[in-house]
Write a protein that holds these residues in place. Structure first.
Motif, PDB file in Angstrom:
ATOM      1  N   GLU A 203     -92.504  92.350  10.990  1.00 54.75           N
ATOM      2  CA  GLU A 203     -92.452  91.087  11.858  1.00 54.75           C
ATOM      3  C   GLU A 203     -93.750  90.552  12.016  1.00 54.75           C
ATOM      4  O   GLU A 203     -94.800  91.346  12.382  1.00 54.75           O
ATOM      5  CB  GLU A 203     -91.925  91.247  13.307  1.00 54.75           C
TER       6      GLU A 203
ATOM      7  N   LEU B  15     -84.508  87.495  10.074  1.00 55.98           N
ATOM      8  CA  LEU B  15     -84.497  89.063   9.784  1.00 55.98           C
ATOM      9  C   LEU B  15     -83.267  89.481   8.966  1.00 55.98           C
ATOM     10  O   LEU B  15     -83.377  90.163   8.254  1.00 55.98           O
ATOM     11  CB  LEU B  15     -84.305  89.589  11.273  1.00 55.98           C
TER      12      LEU B  15
ATOM     13  N   HIS C 114     -84.241  97.319  14.368  1.00 58.80           N
ATOM     14  CA  HIS C 114     -83.559  96.300  13.577  1.00 58.80           C
ATOM     15  C   HIS C 114     -83.699  96.713  12.105  1.00 58.80           C
ATOM     16  O   HIS C 114     -83.264  96.116  11.121  1.00 58.80           O
ATOM     17  CB  HIS C 114     -83.947  94.989  13.871  1.00 58.80           C
ATOM     18  N   ASP C 115     -84.297  98.001  11.856  1.00 60.94           N
ATOM     19  CA  ASP C 115     -84.674  98.078  10.290  1.00 60.94           C
ATOM     20  C   ASP C 115     -83.565  99.308   9.833  1.00 60.94           C
ATOM     21  O   ASP C 115     -83.657 100.146   9.142  1.00 60.94           O
ATOM     22  CB  ASP C 115     -85.957  99.031  10.443  1.00 60.94           C
TER      23      ASP C 115
ATOM     24  N   LYS D   4     -95.931  93.719  12.864  1.00 59.07           N
ATOM     25  CA  LYS D   4     -95.456  94.730  13.827  1.00 59.07           C
ATOM     26  C   LYS D   4     -94.062  95.302  13.120  1.00 59.07           C
ATOM     27  O   LYS D   4     -93.219  94.585  12.670  1.00 59.07           O
ATOM     28  CB  LYS D   4     -94.974  94.234  14.902  1.00 59.07           C
ATOM     29  N   LYS D   5     -94.003  96.569  13.081  1.00 62.01           N
ATOM     30  CA  LYS D   5     -92.865  97.028  12.467  1.00 62.01           C
ATOM     31  C   LYS D   5     -91.750  96.802  13.369  1.00 62.01           C
ATOM     32  O   LYS D   5     -91.742  96.775  14.720  1.00 62.01           O
ATOM     33  CB  LYS D   5     -92.741  98.902  12.811  1.00 62.01           C
ATOM     34  N   ASN D   6     -90.690  96.171  12.888  1.00 59.14           N
ATOM     35  CA  ASN D   6     -89.431  95.716  13.430  1.00 59.14           C
ATOM     36  C   ASN D   6     -88.678  96.856  13.827  1.00 59.14           C
ATOM     37  O   ASN D   6     -87.313  96.981  13.400  1.00 59.14           O
ATOM     38  CB  ASN D   6     -88.743  94.797  12.509  1.00 59.14           C
TER      39      ASN D   6
ATOM     40  N   TYR E 195     -90.659  87.712   8.371  1.00 60.13           N
ATOM     41  CA  TYR E 195     -90.186  89.269   8.182  1.00 60.13           C
ATOM     42  C   TYR E 195     -90.750  89.481   6.717  1.00 60.13           C
ATOM     43  O   TYR E 195     -90.538  88.431   5.955  1.00 60.13           O
ATOM     44  CB  TYR E 195     -89.062  89.338   8.375  1.00 60.13           C
TER      45      TYR E 195
END
Length: 131
Positions: free
Chosen positions: A88, A69, A127-128, A122-124, A28
């Motif tokens: 990610e 993460l 979970h952000d 890739k945008k997480n 991450y």
């Protein structure tokens, strides 16, 4: 060492001998906005060429990532990182070399010259949230 394989110029003995090629290594990275840019994947040395860092030059020329993460989310709790977005990545040997450095799940990533993180970051989503 063939210096043409690295994204940026590295000092001798860098990456260090105990660095390894990642194999399906999920990690991450905090990026400045909702969309990752090429600047989000530059080393501190590349971003701040005249700065003095409290780390070896080899580490200053790597990109920081976390294998957990939760460690990236903890950083988002700090004022300097509050507005950043977690992305990610899944690193393989073609992306360069990595080494566990620093605290928690921090790794240093020396990018290969052919590695384009924008093509696989890739945008997480979901979970952000701040820790």
């Amino acid at each position: 060492m063939d210096t043409s394989i690295w994204f940026e110029s590295l000092p001798e003995q860098c990456p260090p001998s105990d660095a390894f090629e990642p194999e399906d290594f999920v990690c991450y990275r905090l990026c400045r906005g909702a969309t990752a840019t090429k600047e989000d994947f530059l080393s501190h040395r590349e971003l701040l060429p005249n700065s003095i860092f409290n780390a070896p030059e080899c580490i200053a020329r790597a990109v920081s990532v976390h294998s957990e993460l939760s460690d990236s989310l903890k950083l988002k709790g700090l004022p300097a990182h509050r507005e950043k977005t977690v992305f990610e990545l899944c690193l393989s040997p073609k992306h360069g070399m990595i080494k566990k450095t620093g605290k928690a799940s921090h790794y240093s990533w020396w990018r290969s010259s052919s590695s384009d993180p924008l093509s696989f970051a890739k945008k997480n989503g979901g979970h952000d949230e701040s820790a």
